[in-house]
Design a protein around this motif. Structure first.
Motif, PDB file in Angstrom:
ATOM      1  N   ALA A   1      -8.851   7.212 -11.736  1.00 55.78           N
ATOM      2  CA  ALA A   1      -8.430   7.002 -13.125  1.00 55.78           C
ATOM      3  C   ALA A   1      -7.429   8.069 -13.538  1.00 55.78           C
ATOM      4  CB  ALA A   1      -9.650   7.012 -14.056  1.00 55.78           C
ATOM      5  N   ALA A   2      -7.716   9.318 -13.200  1.00 57.94           N
ATOM      6  CA  ALA A   2      -6.822  10.426 -13.544  1.00 57.94           C
ATOM      7  C   ALA A   2      -5.469  10.267 -12.871  1.00 57.94           C
ATOM      8  CB  ALA A   2      -7.473  11.754 -13.143  1.00 57.94           C
ATOM      9  N   ALA A   3      -5.477   9.895 -11.596  1.00 54.57           N
ATOM     10  CA  ALA A   3      -4.219   9.718 -10.866  1.00 54.57           C
ATOM     11  C   ALA A   3      -3.383   8.604 -11.481  1.00 54.57           C
ATOM     12  CB  ALA A   3      -4.506   9.412  -9.398  1.00 54.57           C
ATOM     13  N   LYS A   4      -4.038   7.528 -11.893  1.00 55.89           N
ATOM     14  CA  LYS A   4      -3.308   6.420 -12.510  1.00 55.89           C
ATOM     15  C   LYS A   4      -2.749   6.823 -13.870  1.00 55.89           C
ATOM     16  CE  LYS A   4      -3.622   2.435 -10.986  1.00 55.89           C
ATOM     17  NZ  LYS A   4      -2.674   1.639 -10.163  1.00 55.89           N
TER      18      LYS A   4
ATOM     19  N   VAL B   1       4.469  10.476 -15.985  1.00 61.28           N
ATOM     20  CA  VAL B   1       5.573  11.241 -15.377  1.00 61.28           C
ATOM     21  C   VAL B   1       6.119  10.570 -14.117  1.00 61.28           C
ATOM     22  CG1 VAL B   1       4.752  13.426 -16.323  1.00 61.28           C
ATOM     23  CG2 VAL B   1       4.008  12.723 -14.031  1.00 61.28           C
ATOM     24  N   GLY B   2       5.724   9.319 -13.856  1.00 66.03           N
ATOM     25  CA  GLY B   2       6.187   8.614 -12.672  1.00 66.03           C
ATOM     26  C   GLY B   2       7.219   7.553 -13.010  1.00 66.03           C
ATOM     27  N   VAL B   3       7.352   6.556 -12.145  1.00 63.39           N
ATOM     28  CA  VAL B   3       8.432   5.578 -12.280  1.00 63.39           C
ATOM     29  C   VAL B   3       8.128   4.487 -13.306  1.00 63.39           C
ATOM     30  CG1 VAL B   3       7.576   4.241 -10.290  1.00 63.39           C
ATOM     31  CG2 VAL B   3       9.949   3.977 -11.027  1.00 63.39           C
ATOM     32  N   ALA B   4       6.905   3.984 -13.341  1.00 65.86           N
ATOM     33  CA  ALA B   4       6.568   2.836 -14.186  1.00 65.86           C
ATOM     34  C   ALA B   4       5.657   3.273 -15.321  1.00 65.86           C
ATOM     35  CB  ALA B   4       5.894   1.748 -13.353  1.00 65.86           C
TER      36      ALA B   4
ATOM     37  N   ASP C   1       4.927  10.816  -5.723  1.00 63.07           N
ATOM     38  CA  ASP C   1       6.080  11.077  -6.586  1.00 63.07           C
ATOM     39  C   ASP C   1       5.790  11.962  -7.793  1.00 63.07           C
ATOM     40  OD1 ASP C   1       7.738   9.724  -4.907  1.00 63.07           O
ATOM     41  OD2 ASP C   1       8.098   8.014  -6.228  1.00 63.07           O
ATOM     42  N   PRO C   2       4.679  11.771  -8.523  1.00 63.91           N
ATOM     43  CA  PRO C   2       4.472  12.602  -9.719  1.00 63.91           C
ATOM     44  C   PRO C   2       4.312  14.088  -9.420  1.00 63.91           C
ATOM     45  CG  PRO C   2       3.089  10.643  -9.795  1.00 63.91           C
ATOM     46  CD  PRO C   2       3.654  10.728  -8.402  1.00 63.91           C
ATOM     47  N   TYR C   3       4.062  14.436  -8.158  1.00 64.16           N
ATOM     48  CA  TYR C   3       3.755  15.816  -7.793  1.00 64.16           C
ATOM     49  C   TYR C   3       4.930  16.506  -7.102  1.00 64.16           C
ATOM     50  CZ  TYR C   3      -0.647  13.782  -9.011  1.00 64.16           C
ATOM     51  OH  TYR C   3      -1.641  13.123  -9.708  1.00 64.16           O
ATOM     52  N   LYS C   4       6.106  15.856  -7.158  1.00 64.31           N
ATOM     53  CA  LYS C   4       7.311  16.432  -6.572  1.00 64.31           C
ATOM     54  C   LYS C   4       8.531  15.902  -7.324  1.00 64.31           C
ATOM     55  CE  LYS C   4       7.819  12.808  -2.982  1.00 64.31           C
ATOM     56  NZ  LYS C   4       9.202  12.373  -3.267  1.00 64.31           N
ATOM     57  N   ILE C   5       9.692  16.458  -7.032  1.00 61.14           N
ATOM     58  CA  ILE C   5      10.925  15.924  -7.587  1.00 61.14           C
ATOM     59  C   ILE C   5      11.203  14.567  -6.930  1.00 61.14           C
ATOM     60  CG2 ILE C   5      13.409  16.247  -7.796  1.00 61.14           C
ATOM     61  CD1 ILE C   5      11.957  18.176  -9.517  1.00 61.14           C
ATOM     62  N   SER C   6      11.368  13.529  -7.743  1.00 60.92           N
ATOM     63  CA  SER C   6      11.669  12.194  -7.220  1.00 60.92           C
ATOM     64  C   SER C   6      12.699  11.531  -8.127  1.00 60.92           C
ATOM     65  CB  SER C   6      10.402  11.339  -7.158  1.00 60.92           C
ATOM     66  OG  SER C   6      10.725   9.989  -6.844  1.00 60.92           O
ATOM     67  N   GLU C   7      13.645  10.843  -7.531  1.00 64.99           N
ATOM     68  CA  GLU C   7      14.715  10.217  -8.309  1.00 64.99           C
ATOM     69  C   GLU C   7      14.202   9.161  -9.269  1.00 64.99           C
ATOM     70  OE1 GLU C   7      17.320   7.441  -6.215  1.00 64.99           O
ATOM     71  OE2 GLU C   7      16.024   7.615  -4.437  1.00 64.99           O
ATOM     72  N   HIS C   8      13.027   8.586  -8.986  1.00 60.17           N
ATOM     73  CA  HIS C   8      12.520   7.512  -9.828  1.00 60.17           C
ATOM     74  C   HIS C   8      11.612   8.017 -10.955  1.00 60.17           C
ATOM     75  CE1 HIS C   8      14.271   4.630  -7.136  1.00 60.17           C
ATOM     76  NE2 HIS C   8      13.562   5.074  -6.107  1.00 60.17           N
TER      77      HIS C   8
ATOM     78  N   CYS D   1       0.832  -1.209   0.000  1.00 57.56           N
ATOM     79  CA  CYS D   1       0.000   0.000   0.000  1.00 57.56           C
ATOM     80  C   CYS D   1       0.866   1.259   0.000  1.00 57.56           C
ATOM     81  CB  CYS D   1      -0.940   0.000   1.201  1.00 57.56           C
ATOM     82  SG  CYS D   1      -2.269  -1.213   1.095  1.00 57.56           S
ATOM     83  N   ARG D   2       1.946   1.226   0.771  1.00 60.76           N
ATOM     84  CA  ARG D   2       2.837   2.395   0.810  1.00 60.76           C
ATOM     85  C   ARG D   2       3.517   2.620  -0.544  1.00 60.76           C
ATOM     86  NH1 ARG D   2       4.212   5.099   5.060  1.00 60.76           N
ATOM     87  NH2 ARG D   2       6.368   5.422   4.391  1.00 60.76           N
ATOM     88  N   LEU D   3       3.783   1.539  -1.268  1.00 61.39           N
ATOM     89  CA  LEU D   3       4.334   1.686  -2.611  1.00 61.39           C
ATOM     90  C   LEU D   3       3.349   2.423  -3.512  1.00 61.39           C
ATOM     91  CD1 LEU D   3       6.513   1.027  -4.727  1.00 61.39           C
ATOM     92  CD2 LEU D   3       5.348  -1.163  -5.112  1.00 61.39           C
ATOM     93  N   THR D   4       2.077   2.027  -3.461  1.00 63.96           N
ATOM     94  CA  THR D   4       1.045   2.722  -4.238  1.00 63.96           C
ATOM     95  C   THR D   4       0.928   4.173  -3.810  1.00 63.96           C
ATOM     96  OG1 THR D   4      -0.195   0.664  -4.520  1.00 63.96           O
ATOM     97  CG2 THR D   4      -1.387   2.716  -4.903  1.00 63.96           C
ATOM     98  N   GLU D   5       0.910   4.407  -2.495  1.00 60.01           N
ATOM     99  CA  GLU D   5       0.811   5.784  -2.000  1.00 60.01           C
ATOM    100  C   GLU D   5       1.938   6.639  -2.562  1.00 60.01           C
ATOM    101  OE1 GLU D   5       0.904   5.143   2.220  1.00 60.01           O
ATOM    102  OE2 GLU D   5      -0.802   3.778   2.098  1.00 60.01           O
ATOM    103  N   GLN D   6       3.120   6.058  -2.634  1.00 60.82           N
ATOM    104  CA  GLN D   6       4.280   6.814  -3.114  1.00 60.82           C
ATOM    105  C   GLN D   6       4.217   7.070  -4.610  1.00 60.82           C
ATOM    106  OE1 GLN D   6       8.116   5.083  -2.152  1.00 60.82           O
ATOM    107  NE2 GLN D   6       9.141   6.199  -3.794  1.00 60.82           N
ATOM    108  N   VAL D   7       4.043   5.989  -5.393  1.00 59.38           N
ATOM    109  CA  VAL D   7       4.205   6.144  -6.845  1.00 59.38           C
ATOM    110  C   VAL D   7       2.973   6.714  -7.533  1.00 59.38           C
ATOM    111  CG1 VAL D   7       5.912   4.292  -6.912  1.00 59.38           C
ATOM    112  CG2 VAL D   7       3.511   3.756  -7.389  1.00 59.38           C
ATOM    113  N   VAL D   8       1.789   6.590  -6.919  1.00 57.01           N
ATOM    114  CA  VAL D   8       0.570   7.114  -7.536  1.00 57.01           C
ATOM    115  C   VAL D   8       0.220   8.501  -7.020  1.00 57.01           C
ATOM    116  CG1 VAL D   8      -1.914   6.756  -7.868  1.00 57.01           C
ATOM    117  CG2 VAL D   8      -0.351   4.804  -7.948  1.00 57.01           C
TER     118      VAL D   8
END
Length: 411
Positions: free
Chosen positions: A354-357, A363-366, A186-193, A176-183
């Protein structure tokens, strides 16, 4: 996390494991002298093997203690396989036509054995890239979502049953924390991934990071995701988590399963169909007719889900479900108002998720093959920008849409 007895299997050791495991050996007809093993995992997290004997085939999936896409630098609990196996059993019970049967689960090895979805089954996303129409996709996915979401919610369960079910999945914290982070983060800030089609989308990625209204909306969605235990959700229901033929639809990979907002599953599937829609203009052949089919499939998925979900609700209105007790809501007009308000709220949730996904896949990691298969980066960026613009509008204005037809008219 269970660690005792764990080892990562490869071809030779997997064959030995199967030979020593009757529940798997029997599914292969106990014909074990000429087994063939093929590693087919193209996902972000796990190793997946097809094991073939002269008489039968099975799939073996093993979770490793890191994110496969990144490597050992990103640790991840392998206990996620327990939640996947538990969800597979439950979802198979509720929707056996659309979930592969579980044959074996070894918690210490984080290993699942299940039905092999034989050719011509293909990942839906690959079919969408190829321009293949699946006439039963909306019908089957609406079946799966209506049954798995309704029967695990308080519309059907007592509060005691529901809380016990929530407790079964509440330890799936890391996933769940992975989803919280990547969805949602991360897309709304500077992230290394994070990555995107640079330099063409540099300004678009920056605009997302600077969009205050968008951040307010995604914050509300993140709160729903973290706090709302509405039903047992698949948790990662994108178009690579579904395998299809012209007459079969099978939902796989529920390792992200937990009790969360129903709209996250619906939104994940619909959002990925929208990604496929916007990607079509990047392909060499004319896809106008196919784009219209995707739009129709999106509309049919929601409308059929709405119809089936509310029918189940009507069918069980005198049942044990404690969300809306029949003694209180038996007035016909009130009952219809309850359903109407609930379903509009669910539509708005689904559109937001849907929009968040969609945003996280650009602009995210995957990223997704729908766009990644477009070789020309300028053309790819144009398609991705159209999808981003639509997703931002959808997240901000989702409450203005009360039917899926209204949404599709805004595309």
């Amino acid at each position: 996390m269970t660690t005792e007895g764990f080892r990562v299997l490869e071809e030779k050791s997997l064959i030995e494991y199967i030979k020593a495991t009757p529940s798997l050996a029997s599914k292969l007809g106990n014909d074990l002298e000429n087994l063939k093993v093929k590693e087919v995992g193209d996902g972000n997290l796990n190793f997946v093997y097809i094991v073939i004997s002269p008489s039968a085939s099975i799939v073996i999936k093993q979770a490793v203690p890191y994110v496969r896409l990144i490597g050992e630098s990103w640790p991840m609990t392998k206990e996620r396989s327990y939640f996947e196996a538990t969800a597979l059993k439950r979802q198979y019970d509720l929707s056996p036509k659309h979930v592969p049967q579980l044959y074996h689960f070894d918690r210490s090895m984080s290993l699942i054995g299940m039905r092999y979805l034989e050719p011509p089954h293909i990942i839906v996303r690959k079919g969408l890239v190829a321009g293949v129409k699946y006439p039963l996709l909306a019908q089957h996915m609406s079946d799966f979502m209506a049954n798995t979401l309704f029967y695990t919610s308080l519309l059907y369960l007592t509060t005691t049953q529901h809380k016990a079910a929530v407790a079964d999945f509440c330890a799936n914290v890391e996933i769940c924390r992975l989803t919280e982070q990547v969805v949602f983060s991360d897309p709304y800030k500077i992230s290394e991934h994070n990555r995107w089609t640079s330099p063409y989308l540099d300004a678009d990625a920056e605009a997302i990071r600077n969009d205050k209204v968008l951040k307010l909306e995604v914050g509300q969605l993140k709160s729903k995701f973290c706090e709302q235990t509405q039903a047992l959700i698949h948790g990662d229901l994108h178009t690579s988590s579904v395998m299809v033929t012209q007459d079969s639809t099978q939902v796989i990979d529920p390792e992200f399963a937990f009790y969360g907002p129903m709209g996250f599953d619906i939104g994940a599937f619909v959002g990925n169909l929208f990604l496929a829609y916007f990607a079509q203009d990047g392909y060499a052949d004319d896809r106008k007719t196919y784009k219209e089919w995707i739009k129709c499939t999106i509309g049919d998925t929601w409308n059929l889900f709405h119809q089936k979900f509310t029918s189940l609700w009507d069918m069980h209105k005198d049942g044990p479900g404690e969300a809306y007790l029949h003694e209180i809501y038996q007035d016909t007009e009130l009952w219809e108002l309850v359903k109407q308000k609930y379903m509009i709220g669910l539509l708005h949730d689904s559109l937001g998720f849907a929009a968040a996904k969609m945003i996280r896949r650009i602009v995210g990691v995957a990223h997704v093959e729908d766009f990644e298969s477009i070789g020309d980066p300028v053309k790819r960026a144009d398609c991705e920008r159209s999808a981003l613009d639509f997703a931002k509008m959808l997240m901000k204005k989702r409450r203005n849409f009360n039917t899926i037809t209204d949404v599709l008219s805004a595309v």
